[in-house]
Design a protein around this motif. Structure first.
Motif, PDB file in Angstrom:
ATOM      1  N   GLY A  47       0.821  -1.216   0.000  1.00  0.00           N
ATOM      2  CA  GLY A  47       0.000   0.000   0.000  1.00  0.00           C
ATOM      3  C   GLY A  47       0.850   1.259   0.000  1.00  0.00           C
ATOM      4  N   PHE A  48       1.927   1.245   0.764  1.00  0.00           N
ATOM      5  CA  PHE A  48       2.830   2.378   0.808  1.00  0.00           C
ATOM      6  C   PHE A  48       3.511   2.574  -0.553  1.00  0.00           C
ATOM      7  N   GLY A  49       3.824   1.467  -1.216  1.00  0.00           N
ATOM      8  CA  GLY A  49       4.406   1.534  -2.558  1.00  0.00           C
ATOM      9  C   GLY A  49       3.455   2.180  -3.551  1.00  0.00           C
ATOM     10  N   VAL A  50       2.175   1.876  -3.436  1.00  0.00           N
ATOM     11  CA  VAL A  50       1.182   2.508  -4.307  1.00  0.00           C
ATOM     12  C   VAL A  50       1.162   4.012  -4.050  1.00  0.00           C
ATOM     13  N   ARG A  51       1.202   4.407  -2.780  1.00  0.00           N
ATOM     14  CA  ARG A  51       1.201   5.839  -2.456  1.00  0.00           C
ATOM     15  C   ARG A  51       2.461   6.529  -3.004  1.00  0.00           C
ATOM     16  N   MET A  52       3.592   5.848  -2.923  1.00  0.00           N
ATOM     17  CA  MET A  52       4.817   6.442  -3.469  1.00  0.00           C
ATOM     18  C   MET A  52       4.740   6.552  -4.990  1.00  0.00           C
ATOM     19  N   TYR A  53       4.150   5.547  -5.634  1.00  0.00           N
ATOM     20  CA  TYR A  53       3.966   5.612  -7.089  1.00  0.00           C
ATOM     21  C   TYR A  53       3.083   6.807  -7.450  1.00  0.00           C
ATOM     22  N   LEU A  54       1.995   6.977  -6.713  1.00  0.00           N
ATOM     23  CA  LEU A  54       1.100   8.102  -6.988  1.00  0.00           C
ATOM     24  C   LEU A  54       1.795   9.440  -6.755  1.00  0.00           C
ATOM     25  N   ALA A  55       2.632   9.520  -5.724  1.00  0.00           N
ATOM     26  CA  ALA A  55       3.385  10.751  -5.468  1.00  0.00           C
ATOM     27  C   ALA A  55       4.299  11.068  -6.649  1.00  0.00           C
ATOM     28  N   MET A  56       4.904  10.036  -7.212  1.00  0.00           N
ATOM     29  CA  MET A  56       5.771  10.246  -8.359  1.00  0.00           C
ATOM     30  C   MET A  56       4.967  10.705  -9.586  1.00  0.00           C
ATOM     31  N   ARG A  57       3.824  10.085  -9.790  1.00  0.00           N
ATOM     32  CA  ARG A  57       2.999  10.444 -10.953  1.00  0.00           C
ATOM     33  C   ARG A  57       2.459  11.865 -10.835  1.00  0.00           C
ATOM     34  N   VAL A  58       2.051  12.253  -9.628  1.00  0.00           N
ATOM     35  CA  VAL A  58       1.479  13.585  -9.438  1.00  0.00           C
ATOM     36  C   VAL A  58       2.545  14.666  -9.580  1.00  0.00           C
ATOM     37  N   THR A  59       3.719  14.434  -9.003  1.00  0.00           N
ATOM     38  CA  THR A  59       4.768  15.457  -9.036  1.00  0.00           C
ATOM     39  C   THR A  59       5.641  15.374 -10.275  1.00  0.00           C
ATOM     40  N   GLY A  60       5.719  14.191 -10.889  1.00  0.00           N
ATOM     41  CA  GLY A  60       6.554  14.021 -12.071  1.00  0.00           C
ATOM     42  C   GLY A  60       8.035  13.890 -11.757  1.00  0.00           C
ATOM     43  N   THR A  61       8.376  13.667 -10.499  1.00  0.00           N
ATOM     44  CA  THR A  61       9.770  13.541 -10.105  1.00  0.00           C
ATOM     45  C   THR A  61       9.936  12.419  -9.077  1.00  0.00           C
ATOM     46  N   ILE A  62      11.107  11.810  -9.060  1.00  0.00           N
ATOM     47  CA  ILE A  62      11.404  10.735  -8.114  1.00  0.00           C
ATOM     48  C   ILE A  62      11.681  11.285  -6.711  1.00  0.00           C
ATOM     49  N   ILE A  63      11.931  12.597  -6.619  1.00  0.00           N
ATOM     50  CA  ILE A  63      12.253  13.213  -5.331  1.00  0.00           C
ATOM     51  C   ILE A  63      11.096  13.068  -4.342  1.00  0.00           C
ATOM     52  N   ALA A  64       9.863  13.214  -4.801  1.00  0.00           N
ATOM     53  CA  ALA A  64       8.706  13.135  -3.911  1.00  0.00           C
ATOM     54  C   ALA A  64       8.618  11.786  -3.189  1.00  0.00           C
ATOM     55  N   PRO A  65       8.680  10.647  -3.896  1.00  0.00           N
ATOM     56  CA  PRO A  65       8.623   9.384  -3.165  1.00  0.00           C
ATOM     57  C   PRO A  65       9.862   9.145  -2.299  1.00  0.00           C
ATOM     58  N   ILE A  66      11.013   9.666  -2.704  1.00  0.00           N
ATOM     59  CA  ILE A  66      12.211   9.520  -1.873  1.00  0.00           C
ATOM     60  C   ILE A  66      12.007  10.244  -0.546  1.00  0.00           C
ATOM     61  N   LEU A  67      11.507  11.474  -0.608  1.00  0.00           N
ATOM     62  CA  LEU A  67      11.257  12.235   0.622  1.00  0.00           C
ATOM     63  C   LEU A  67      10.150  11.603   1.453  1.00  0.00           C
ATOM     64  N   LEU A  68       9.134  11.075   0.786  1.00  0.00           N
ATOM     65  CA  LEU A  68       8.047  10.391   1.490  1.00  0.00           C
ATOM     66  C   LEU A  68       8.588   9.181   2.242  1.00  0.00           C
ATOM     67  N   HIS A  69       9.420   8.394   1.597  1.00  0.00           N
ATOM     68  CA  HIS A  69       9.993   7.220   2.226  1.00  0.00           C
ATOM     69  C   HIS A  69      10.920   7.630   3.371  1.00  0.00           C
ATOM     70  N   ALA A  70      11.750   8.637   3.147  1.00  0.00           N
ATOM     71  CA  ALA A  70      12.685   9.083   4.185  1.00  0.00           C
ATOM     72  C   ALA A  70      11.947   9.618   5.411  1.00  0.00           C
ATOM     73  N   SER A  71      10.819  10.274   5.196  1.00  0.00           N
ATOM     74  CA  SER A  71      10.068  10.818   6.326  1.00  0.00           C
ATOM     75  C   SER A  71       9.268   9.748   7.050  1.00  0.00           C
ATOM     76  N   HIS A  72       9.132   8.589   6.435  1.00  0.00           N
ATOM     77  CA  HIS A  72       8.294   7.528   6.995  1.00  0.00           C
ATOM     78  C   HIS A  72       9.105   6.419   7.654  1.00  0.00           C
ATOM     79  N   THR A  73      10.382   6.327   7.360  1.00  0.00           N
ATOM     80  CA  THR A  73      11.225   5.270   7.917  1.00  0.00           C
ATOM     81  C   THR A  73      11.337   5.439   9.418  1.00  0.00           C
TER      82      THR A  73
END
Length: 75
Positions: A47-73
């Motif tokens: 489920g978290f992977g789906v949210r990270m995928y959506l973050a990437m699609r919405v922002t158009g950059t890999i930075i968003a899911p990286i920051l999302l993952h870093a803030s969630h670890t």
């Protein structure tokens, strides 16, 4: 050729990438984590992977899911 306008292939990409992300956490079994806890973790990380995928699609950059993952670890 897959187009961004086609919903089917995009759902497949989201599902496959999320499943791979979840499977990367299956190695926790080797560190002594119980099977039940690992199954719950795999479902959650999918489920978290789906949210990270959506973050990437919405922002158009890999930075968003990286920051999302870093803030969630949590370790």
């Amino acid at each position: 050729v897959w187009s961004r306008d086609l919903r089917g292939p995009e759902i497949a990409v989201a599902a496959i990438s999320s499943a791979l992300f979840a499977l990367l956490h299956a190695g926790n079994l080797l560190s002594g984590q119980s099977v039940l806890a690992t199954v719950f973790q795999l479902v959650y990380t999918f489920g978290f992977g789906v949210r990270m995928y959506l973050a990437m699609r919405v922002t158009g950059t890999i930075i968003a899911p990286i920051l999302l993952h870093a803030s969630h670890t949590t370790r």
